[in-house]
Design a protein around this motif. Structure first.
Motif, short mmCIF file in Angstrom:
data_model
loop_
_atom_site.label_atom_id
_atom_site.label_comp_id
_atom_site.label_asym_id
_atom_site.label_seq_id
_atom_site.Cartn_x
_atom_site.Cartn_y
_atom_site.Cartn_z
N SER A 39 0.76 -1.12 0.25
CA SER A 39 -0.02 0.03 0.05
C SER A 39 0.93 1.29 -0.09
N LYS A 40 1.75 1.22 0.97
CA LYS A 40 2.61 2.51 0.86
C LYS A 40 3.47 2.92 -0.38
N TYR A 43 0.54 4.01 -3.05
CA TYR A 43 0.01 5.29 -2.95
C TYR A 43 1.09 6.57 -3.00
N ALA A 70 -3.40 11.79 -2.48
CA ALA A 70 -3.41 10.65 -1.51
C ALA A 70 -2.99 11.00 0.00
N ALA A 72 -2.36 9.50 3.93
CA ALA A 72 -2.15 8.55 4.92
C ALA A 72 -2.14 9.11 6.30
N TYR A 92 -5.11 4.85 3.85
CA TYR A 92 -4.58 5.36 2.85
C TYR A 92 -6.02 5.88 1.85
N ASN A 120 -9.27 3.11 -2.09
CA ASN A 120 -8.74 3.35 -0.61
C ASN A 120 -8.48 2.24 0.29
#
Length: 246
Positions: A39-40, A43, A70, A72, A92, A120
């Motif tokens: 995910s990191k 995005y 985006a 976080a 996210y 998301n």
């Protein structure tokens, strides 16, 4: 030489999948691997343009505009993102999508015939994916019905929950597959139970409803976290239609 060639055939697709980003689009939710999805990284490449820049591009008649922002945030187990005592997860959120003059074949993500203009996610503190969601733009109700039928063929009959919120009621359908739960939330019939509207406002809303269009949000969640998220605060925008349990 053959061994090298075969190794490349195996490795290259894996590398391509690892390098997927929000900007790349066309994330296939059906093939998404929760164990390897980063995910990191997904995005991190989102465009950081300002809305003013987007409108400049739009006025210049540029054929394709892909614009994303985006955010976080760390949240606690109740879903709060401020005054944290004990962080629980990371959300996210895709906060902006530029839609002018898009390539019609492009979408941020999809699951069979459902195309999403928002993706998301929530991960644990070690970046392990716990839940991902996709939200459609305005679509025909027949599209959602077809999608529901396909999932029922694959995973059996769903459980159905009806919720009334705002000025309409909506359905939550849930299917179990492997170690995950798929939850489909689609806008339903107007009931005005939770709002006060005048007749002109009701008339305008009914005209929109008569176009036979709606929208849907799809959640895919690790089975063991479903109850945790259903008890969280609804302050996180993309989770507002997630099934709520007291």
């Amino acid at each position: 030489m053959k061994k090298i060639f075969l190794t490349l055939i195996i490795i290259l697709p894996l590398l391509a999948s690892c390098q997927s980003s929000l900007e790349d689009g066309n994330l296939d939710f059906e093939k998404l691997n929760f164990a390897t999805f980063n995910s990191k990284k997904y995005y991190s490449k989102s465009l950081k343009a300002e809305w003013a820049d987007y409108h400049k591009m739009r006025k210049s008649s540029q054929k394709e505009i892909y614009f994303f922002q985006a955010d976080a945030d760390t949240i606690d187990v109740d879903g709060n993102d401020f005054r944290l005592v004990e962080p629980y997860a990371i959300t996210y959120r895709q906060t902006g999508v530029g839609r002018s003059n898009w390539n019609k074949e492009y979408c941020v993500g999809f699951f069979k015939n459902l195309k999403f203009d928002e993706v998301n996610a929530i991960t644990d503190l070690k970046n392990n994916l716990l839940i991902i969601s996709g939200t459609t733009d305005s679509i025909k109700t027949e599209t959602i019905e077809k999608f529901s039928t396909e999932l029922t063929k694959l995973y059996g009959n769903p459980t159905l929950t009806n919720v009334s919120a705002g000025m309409s009621s909506y359905d939550i359908k849930k299917w179990n597959f492997e170690d995950k739960i798929i939850a489909l939330v689609s806008d339903g019939k107007l009931d005005y139970k939770n709002v006060i509207l005048n007749e002109d406002e009701k008339k305008y809303i009914k005209e929109i409803e008569s176009r036979n269009h709606t929208s849907a949000t799809l959640f895919i969640c690790r089975n063991e976290y479903y109850d945790v998220f259903s008890k969280m605060s609804r302050s996180t925008g993309f989770m507002t239609k997630f099934e709520k349990k007291d």
